[in-house]
Design a protein around this motif. Sequence first.
Motif, PDB file in Angstrom:
ATOM      1  N   ALA A   1       8.993  10.543  16.469  1.00 48.24           N
ATOM      2  CA  ALA A   1       7.716   9.953  16.896  1.00 48.24           C
ATOM      3  C   ALA A   1       7.950   8.699  17.745  1.00 48.24           C
ATOM      4  O   ALA A   1       8.820   7.879  17.461  1.00 48.24           O
ATOM      5  CB  ALA A   1       6.872   9.613  15.669  1.00 48.24           C
ATOM      6  N   GLY A   2       7.172   8.570  18.824  1.00 49.16           N
ATOM      7  CA  GLY A   2       7.188   7.368  19.653  1.00 49.16           C
ATOM      8  C   GLY A   2       8.396   7.216  20.540  1.00 49.16           C
ATOM      9  O   GLY A   2       8.613   6.134  21.105  1.00 49.16           O
ATOM     10  N   LEU A   3       9.201   8.264  20.726  1.00 48.02           N
ATOM     11  CA  LEU A   3      10.427   8.144  21.522  1.00 48.02           C
ATOM     12  C   LEU A   3      10.213   8.485  22.998  1.00 48.02           C
ATOM     13  O   LEU A   3      11.135   8.349  23.799  1.00 48.02           O
ATOM     14  CB  LEU A   3      11.515   9.074  20.940  1.00 48.02           C
ATOM     15  N   ASP A   4       9.008   8.931  23.363  1.00 47.87           N
ATOM     16  CA  ASP A   4       8.733   9.302  24.756  1.00 47.87           C
ATOM     17  C   ASP A   4       7.721   8.317  25.346  1.00 47.87           C
ATOM     18  O   ASP A   4       6.517   8.450  25.152  1.00 47.87           O
ATOM     19  CB  ASP A   4       8.186  10.737  24.805  1.00 47.87           C
ATOM     20  N   PRO A   5       8.169   7.300  26.082  1.00 46.75           N
ATOM     21  CA  PRO A   5       7.246   6.283  26.622  1.00 46.75           C
ATOM     22  C   PRO A   5       6.234   6.869  27.599  1.00 46.75           C
ATOM     23  O   PRO A   5       5.092   6.424  27.670  1.00 46.75           O
ATOM     24  CB  PRO A   5       8.183   5.288  27.310  1.00 46.75           C
ATOM     25  N   ASP A   6       6.629   7.889  28.368  1.00 46.91           N
ATOM     26  CA  ASP A   6       5.696   8.498  29.306  1.00 46.91           C
ATOM     27  C   ASP A   6       4.554   9.184  28.579  1.00 46.91           C
ATOM     28  O   ASP A   6       3.394   9.140  29.010  1.00 46.91           O
ATOM     29  CB  ASP A   6       6.412   9.513  30.194  1.00 46.91           C
ATOM     30  N   ALA A   7       4.869   9.824  27.478  1.00 46.00           N
ATOM     31  CA  ALA A   7       3.826  10.490  26.703  1.00 46.00           C
ATOM     32  C   ALA A   7       2.858   9.479  26.099  1.00 46.00           C
ATOM     33  O   ALA A   7       1.652   9.719  26.040  1.00 46.00           O
ATOM     34  CB  ALA A   7       4.466  11.335  25.608  1.00 46.00           C
ATOM     35  N   LEU A   8       3.407   8.344  25.682  1.00 48.75           N
ATOM     36  CA  LEU A   8       2.557   7.307  25.096  1.00 48.75           C
ATOM     37  C   LEU A   8       1.678   6.656  26.170  1.00 48.75           C
ATOM     38  O   LEU A   8       0.514   6.320  25.930  1.00 48.75           O
ATOM     39  CB  LEU A   8       3.418   6.257  24.417  1.00 48.75           C
ATOM     40  N   ALA A   9       2.238   6.501  27.371  1.00 46.35           N
ATOM     41  CA  ALA A   9       1.499   5.821  28.443  1.00 46.35           C
ATOM     42  C   ALA A   9       0.413   6.704  29.045  1.00 46.35           C
ATOM     43  O   ALA A   9      -0.642   6.230  29.440  1.00 46.35           O
ATOM     44  CB  ALA A   9       2.482   5.377  29.533  1.00 46.35           C
TER      45      ALA A   9
END
Length: 700
Positions: free
Chosen positions: A234-242
């Motif tokens: 969880a939370g390891l993909d900054p692009d997905a979070l952004a």
Amino acid sequence: MRHWLIVFTLLIAAGWTASSSAGEMTHAELVKRFPQPYIIGEKDSAIPVWPIFKQNATANELVGYVFESIDLAPISGFSGLPINLLIALDPKGNFIDVSVLSHHEPVFLDGLGEAPMFQFVSQYKGLSLFQNIKIETQKNNTNKPHGVNVYLDGVTKATASVRIMNQTVLSAALKVARKKLGFAEGRDPDLIARVKKDYFVPASIAQLIDSGLIKHLVVRNREVEQKFKSTNGAGLDPDALAQPDATFIDLYLALVSVPGIGRNLLDLKSWGKLKNRLEDGDHAILVMTKGRYGILSDTFVSGTIPDRLQLQQDKLPIEMRDLDLDLALASNSDLKMDSIKVFRVISQSGLDPAHPLDFSLAVTRNRGIIYPERITENFPFSFELPKKFYQEAEADAKSWKGIWIKRWWEITLLITGLTALAIALTFQKRLTKNGAAFVWFRRGFLSFTLLFIGWYAQGQLSIVNITGFLQALIGGRSLDFFLYDPMTVVLWGFVAVSLVIWGRGTFCGWLCPFGALQEFIGKLAQLLRIPQLRIKTNTDARLKRIKYVVLFGILISTFISTRLTDTLVEVEPFKTAITLNFVRSWPYVVYAVGLLLASTFVYKFFCRYLCPFGAGLAVLGRFRLLDWIPRRKECGTPCQTCRHRCDYQAIKPDGKIVYEECFQCMDCVVIYESDDKCAPLIMEKKRARIIPIQPAPVNL
């Protein structure tokens, strides 16, 4: 003789009542094989398996099930008797162990020895029924997984036997898995629907998508993050979070080998390229993607299996492999994709177009730098082909079908050779008109028999084929085991026809690899002027009876003791000289070499006096349709040329041919057609000469 027939009949009757399809393991024996801390439970009343437990604290934990293959899949080996394997399977469908309990495979009995057989079955340990288990001969593939596939190292000279063992292991294990482990009952993998090749309705790509003929899957960043929410990923993909609403992958998938799909989706040139790369029964899956994520990783190698997309059907994996083809979409397409890949599913995989194709897109995240933890989540989706595009299964394509397909070129070459031989023997007058040309034709064909049929393709017919047939009938078992060796089946088909037409000689004189080897050695001995022993006619006739006694003894043994049969069939040196290329323990090699040496002095010694298979063909050959060797009224009275020239001593003093002992060498036919060798023809030429009478000169 009548007494022998009565005994033989009684033995057959007794043999038919015997059963050899029951397991031999007892509870006590299994306890020895699985000692503490394992506990062997009671045999299941519904299916012949024993549960294996292991004590865990105060409870007994189920470790797996152990069973004998002969109770569940009694597939006959080449002796006509099933190979019995002890198989242990854990609750997840993994093989705990596989071992050989009993067998009668000729190639492993005092041939290669049992060690290669034991080594082969030991490779199943740790493998899973969820893998596609395949047999290869390249050792660099051994036990190495390739996607959902795993390759076992086969046994050279025993290809068909190990395939029968593999079929035995998988058939028995799948029955247990379906009954005890919750596997889908499924269907016979060989009874599958076939795509309609002639069904086509024009449609636009938009219509294909709307009707579900092209599967469209969109996964957004938000959905991926949600999948990893409760994991270490969880939370390891900054692009997905952004950008949570951005597209992670936009995927289109189609079973493009279906004409109703492929011809509409691809341009004409690409459709032609695709068809040229597919064999009959193969399937092709086209996958088009765009977005941040693709179905191929950075380490993907063209021509291999996709590492992010997997295919299953009825919970079992099916391999799809990159075809490495550049394909273009139809001109009316407005799809703009980043990647277009097409994958092939071979016909032997058993993919059924009538059942849903279950796909899984794997997404992996790495946590850490030095030794990163890999966390994978899967996004499943399915594709289902409408019924109008396929035809339901009508015929049964057995598990041996893949072997026939794989050996297609060998089968084609064999059939071509047999066809050439049949044509040559049918037009024997033309064949033998030129004696020198006939000699070279015969030498060439015997070389084909020895080198290709014998040493390469392992197509030596043998008395073992007959005993295997009898033992399968006695046990009431299927004869499908013959089909695992296509060369034997094709040869037997030809020999059956040739027996009816020409008799025993076609096989013994033209198609027996060991016979060809003996003939070459015998002719070489004559060329080297090694003294040839021509046995007296009466003695020769008595010696030729020996092979019938040997045949009778072997046939009797099949109703008495399998072990005795295994011993008696070793009178044939075929396994040593042809199957194993003399790589065998020394007594067998000495015996085979001794027979070959004997043939340097007595022409084809083994074939004429000892061969039980030849004796069997001689008996069957009595029902032939033709007395195909031409004769003249002078043959035998007074002419004895052919009789004296016959190396097999198969011509009587009265000129009559003993077809049961004739090897169809056709030397006598060459003589018959030659006005330089045939005494009656030579006499006719002399009589035809006209000596002109000139008047005597008058002296004046």
